[in-house]
Every structure is written in structure tokens, then in C-alpha cells.
Enzyme design. Structure first.
Site, PDB file in Angstrom:
ATOM      1  N   ASP A 295       1.460   0.825   7.550  1.00  0.00           N
ATOM      2  CA  ASP A 295       0.463   0.093   6.776  1.00  0.00           C
ATOM      3  C   ASP A 295       1.083  -0.976   5.871  1.00  0.00           C
ATOM      4  OD1 ASP A 295      -1.981  -0.626   5.886  1.00  0.00           O
ATOM      5  OD2 ASP A 295      -2.648   1.395   5.451  1.00  0.00           O
TER       6      ASP A 295
ATOM      7  N   ASP B 259       0.854  -1.195   0.000  1.00  0.00           N
ATOM      8  CA  ASP B 259       0.000   0.000   0.000  1.00  0.00           C
ATOM      9  C   ASP B 259       0.888   1.242   0.000  1.00  0.00           C
ATOM     10  OD1 ASP B 259      -2.240   1.566   0.018  1.00  0.00           O
ATOM     11  OD2 ASP B 259      -2.992   0.880   1.949  1.00  0.00           O
TER      12      ASP B 259
HETATM   13  N1  LIG Z   1       3.116   4.105  14.778  1.00  0.00           N
HETATM   14  C1  LIG Z   1       2.279   5.116  14.580  1.00  0.00           C
HETATM   15  N2  LIG Z   1       2.531   6.319  15.133  1.00  0.00           N
HETATM   16  C2  LIG Z   1       1.677   7.346  14.964  1.00  0.00           C
HETATM   17  N3  LIG Z   1       0.532   7.264  14.261  1.00  0.00           N
HETATM   18  C3  LIG Z   1       0.236   6.087  13.687  1.00  0.00           C
HETATM   19  C4  LIG Z   1       1.079   4.961  13.814  1.00  0.00           C
HETATM   20  N4  LIG Z   1       0.502   3.939  13.149  1.00  0.00           N
HETATM   21  C5  LIG Z   1      -0.640   4.401  12.636  1.00  0.00           C
HETATM   22  N5  LIG Z   1      -0.803   5.693  12.954  1.00  0.00           N
HETATM   23  C6  LIG Z   1      -1.950   6.555  12.591  1.00  0.00           C
HETATM   24  O1  LIG Z   1      -3.021   5.730  12.200  1.00  0.00           O
HETATM   25  C7  LIG Z   1      -3.376   5.963  10.839  1.00  0.00           C
HETATM   26  C8  LIG Z   1      -3.718   4.665  10.147  1.00  0.00           C
HETATM   27  O2  LIG Z   1      -2.565   3.842  10.134  1.00  0.00           O
HETATM   28  P1  LIG Z   1      -2.318   2.807   8.965  1.00  0.00           P
HETATM   29  O3  LIG Z   1      -2.205   3.516   7.672  1.00  0.00           O
HETATM   30  O4  LIG Z   1      -1.223   1.912   9.354  1.00  0.00           O
HETATM   31  O5  LIG Z   1      -3.647   2.008   9.064  1.00  0.00           O
HETATM   32  P2  LIG Z   1      -4.604   1.713   7.911  1.00  0.00           P
HETATM   33  O6  LIG Z   1      -4.112   0.449   7.439  1.00  0.00           O
HETATM   34  O7  LIG Z   1      -4.719   2.776   6.901  1.00  0.00           O
HETATM   35  O8  LIG Z   1      -5.813   1.340   8.491  1.00  0.00           O
HETATM   36  P3  LIG Z   1      -6.359   0.199   7.838  1.00  0.00           P
HETATM   37  O9  LIG Z   1      -5.359  -0.837   7.657  1.00  0.00           O
HETATM   38  O10 LIG Z   1      -7.255   0.030   8.899  1.00  0.00           O
HETATM   39  O11 LIG Z   1      -7.004   0.540   6.539  1.00  0.00           O
HETATM   40  C9  LIG Z   1      -2.169   6.655  10.237  1.00  0.00           C
HETATM   41  O12 LIG Z   1      -2.550   7.504   9.177  1.00  0.00           O
HETATM   42  C10 LIG Z   1      -1.617   7.439  11.408  1.00  0.00           C
HETATM   43  O13 LIG Z   1      -2.317   8.639  11.547  1.00  0.00           O
HETATM   44 MG   LIG Z   2      -3.316   3.407   5.844  1.00  0.00          MG
END
Ligand SMILES: Nc1ncnc2c1ncn2[C@@H]1O[C@H](COP(=O)(O)OP(=O)(O)OP(=O)(O)O)[C@@H](O)[C@H]1O
Ligand SMILES: [Mg+2]
Length: 380
Positions: A269, A251
């Protein structure tokens, strides 16, 4: 993964998925006392109202507080919780432990910034679903809601040179990930669920076709996806598929990176990480921007036409890696089909939870449908 333009808090999602948020602090505190060194039992606070880009798994921000040598210690963590079958998950199978392992391996094998992963529960017994904790990293993500191409956010409103700096630094992330040697062996576990095939791309394509069928079962068929799948079959890039596979982040979008001063500070992600041709990630990062450009266009806005242009991304990437990229068009169509499958699943979920009525035509939820049609209809 990518989001539909709805606004909801993570706490709302937790409630919707049937988990009682109020028990999380005590449950996590107890569990942490079993995994943290030094017999520590931290107090855990769930931070509410998380503004997340995410949609396919739950992301909860937590603070842990405890005393060490009579001095107070505080750490901020992010819990990533696997979706359950009742959550109408985006993917048919979900290996949270693989995400944990990929992040850990990337931190060991490269200097790509990733959050430090801490503790994992693979049993699902603690929160009702497997989860892991990673360190919280401060930074900003170009927003998905509203799409960053709509303006009025730190990225869109920045000077062009800074946008380009961010773009190049993010392409550099891809270059570094793709330069990990022996990726096929080191990350082979990621492709374990793919059906058999002569190359990783054949196998991934097999997985995509299965995923589409999984999505059809809940929300119905899409003639556009089926036409695109046929196009992908007819135009399969045999040469590119035969190249040495790399670790693909999956992604790969600027919406999945935390930035500080336009430089990546955490690459997030990893749920779509796989092994395959480098074109997967390079096309995805460009295509994701094309979709946001498409949305801006539909809303009558110019968007950011100078950002993520193929010629620029290609030149930066090839200069950094010394590799030659093949034609990206097949991979744009491939990306487009993946976006369709995501929207089929997020659409099915919204129907399931009563947020929307079942659409008569699932393709009405593909806001990149026009882009995908143009790609498969244009002459080579
Ligand atoms: N380690 C981290 N530190 C700070 N913020 C984080 C962290 N991990 C995730 N986030 C926050 O959470 C949001 C979503 O994270 P991520 O992109 O990993 O999940 P996502 O995969 O998009 O959600 P999903 O998998 O549910 O569709 C990020 O845009 C960020 O704002
Ligand atoms: Mg994401």
C-alpha cells in the site's frame, strides 16, 4: 488505505465499477503474452472472494499457469488496478506508475520486504484503467474489519511479547525506509503534484488542503476538518518541516503489512508515499492504532492499550535511526485530518453507489472525530 467497516468482495467492487470480471482472464492472458519473456501465453484464473483490507484501489488475486520446457509452471500474482473517475476515487489524482516505481526502488535500495513488482500497463487500455502485477506473498494482515483491537484475531490474541516483536519489527521498517539517502532527489517525483511551498511539509499540507476541497465538492463541508486545518496552520512545526526529508511510506500501519510469524514479509500500500519529515510515518503508525483503540473504546472493549504507545515507538525508532523525533502532536492532528478526508471520499462513494443515504452530517462518518477533537482542544 483505510476501510469503512463494510464487507464486500473485490469481485463485487469490480462489478460495481462497471468492469466485466468474466473477460479479465482472457484479456490478461493476451496482454501477458506481450510482456512476459519467452513467448509465453499463460492461462489466467481470477481467484474470487478476496478478503481485503483495501478500499481505494482494486486488488485482484490471480494465478497464471503455463508450460516451460514441457513442465507446468504456476505463479500467483496480485493486480493493483487504479480507480477511475466513475469509481468516486479517494484521491483527486492517482499515479499507479509511481507506486510501482516506489516499490521497485525500495526493493533495490533497502532490505525492507516488498512484493516483487512484475509488469505494468500505464495506458489503461487493457483493463480500462492502469494496473500492475506483483508477486503474491503469503502472510497475514492484522484485520481492519472488524478492527484488530476488537480481539478474536491472530494479532490481538497473541501474547504481549509477540505483539511487541511485531511492533518493533514494523518500526524497524520505518527506520530503514527513512535511512535511504537523498530521498528528496530519488523520490522527488512523488511530490510533483504538490503545490509550491518552502519545504516538503508545506507542500504536502498544501496538497491536503486541496484534497479536502475536492472531497467537499461531493459530500459537503466539515466544520471539524476546517477547525483542525486552522489549528494545523496556527501550530505549523517550522523546525521539523526544515529537517532533511525522508521517503515516507505514507499509509504506515500494521494493517498494511503482511506478516509471517510476527515479522513483516511484505510492506504494502504505497499510494500515499511521499517525501517529508520522518514524523509523518511515525505519527501515522501510532495514530492508526489510536483510532482502532478509540473504536474499541466506543464498543466498550479494552482494545490493546499496550500496543504502539508513543514512548515505546519513539524509543525504538530513535535507537534504530540515531535520529531525534520532534513533537508528534501536530502530526497526529494531521493524520486525523487525512483520515477525515478518506472517510469523506469513501462516504461519497457509498452514497454514489446507493449503499447508504447521504448523511446529514458527514462528521457522523468520522469514527475518530472524538479523538481528533480532544487533540485540538487539549492544552499544549
Ligand atoms: N502482494 C500481495 N500479496 C498478497 N496479498 C496482497 C498483496 N498485495 C495486496 N494484498 C492483499 O490485499 C489487501 C489490500 O492491499 P493494499 O493494502 O495494498 O490495498 P489497499 O490500498 O488497502 O487497498 P486500497 O488502496 O484499495 O485502499 C492486503 O491487505 C492483502 O490482503
Ligand atoms: Mg491497505
Amino acid at each position: 488505505m483505510t476501510n469503512q467497516p463494510t464487507v464486500e468482495t473485490e469481485v463485487g467492487r469490480l462489478q460495481r465499477s462497471g468492469r466485466d470480471v468474466s473477460t479479465i482472464p482472457a484479456v490478461l492472458s493476451q496482454w501477458l503474452s506481450t510482456v512476459m519473456p519467452g513467448g509465453v501465453t499463460p492461462d489466467v484464473t481470477v481467484e474470487s472472494g478476496i478478503d481485503s483490507n483495501g478500499m481505494s484501489s482494486e486488488t485482484i488475486i490471480l494465478t497464471g499457469r503455463w508450460d516451460e520446457d514441457d513442465r507446468p509452471v504456476e505463479e500467483k500474482w496480485v493486480a493493483r488496478v487504479a480507480p477511475t473517475a466513475q469509481d468516486v476515487p479517494v484521491f483527486p489524482t492517482y499515479r499507479l506508475d509511481y507506486q510501482y516505481d516506489v516499490i521497485r526502488l525500495v526493493s533495490e535500495l533497502t532490505d525492507v520486504p516488498v512484493p516483487r513488482v512484475r509488469w505494468i500497463d500505464t495506458t489503461g487500455e487493457v483493463l480500462g484503467s492502469p494496473f500492475f502485477l506483483m508477486d503474491h506473498v503469503s502472510g497475514s494482515v492484522p484485520p481492519d474489519v472488524m478492527p484488530y483491537t476488537f480481539g478474536g484475531n491472530w494479532f490481538a490474541d497473541a501474547p504481549a511479547e509477540r505483539q511487541r516483536e511485531l511492533q518493533d519489527a514494523t518500526v524497524e521498517v520505518l527506520a530503514k525506509l527513512h535511512s535511504i539517502p537523498n530521498a528528496g532527489e530519488t523520490f522527488g517525483f512523488l511530490t510533483e503534484i504538490d503545490p509550491p511551498g518552502p519545504t516538503p511539509l508545506h507542500r504536502h499540507f498544501g496538497w491536503l488542503k486541496q484534497w479536502y476541497q475536492f472531497a467537499v465538492a461531493d459530500i459537503g463541508r466539515s466544520p471539524l476538518v476546517e477547525q483542525a486545518l486552522q489549528w494545523l496552520e496556527d501550530n505549523f512545526p517550522t523546525d521539523v518541516a526544515a529537517t532533511e526529508p525522508v521517503l515516507a511510506w505514507g499509509d504506515s500501519r500494521i494493517g498494511n503489512v503482511l506478516y509471517e510469524d510476527f515479522r513483516p514479509v511484505a510492506v504494502l500500500d504505497w499510494e500515499m508515499a511521499t517525501v517529508g519529515p520522518r514524523e509523518l510515518d511515525v505519527a501515522w503508525i501510532i495514530f492508526a492504532h489510536m483510532v482502532f483503540q478509540e473504536l474499541a473504546g466506543l464498543a466498550g472493549m479494552p482494545g490493546l492499550p499496550e500496543v504502539m504507545r508513543e514512548e515505546d515507538v519513539r524509543a525504538t525508532y530513535e535507537e534504530l535511526t540515531g535520529a531525534r523525533l520532534g513533537d508528534l502532536k501536530w502530526f497526529y492532528v494531521y493524520s486525523g485530518v487525512i483520515w477525515c478526508c478518506v472517510f469523506m471520499r469513501t462516504g461519497a462513494r457509498r452514497v454514489h453507489f446507493g449503499e447508504i443515504d447521504r448523511p446529514e452530517d458527514i462528521e457522523s462518518m468520522f469514527y475518530h472525530a472524538g479523538l481528533l477533537k480532544r487533540l485540538i482542544e487539549e492544552k499544549p
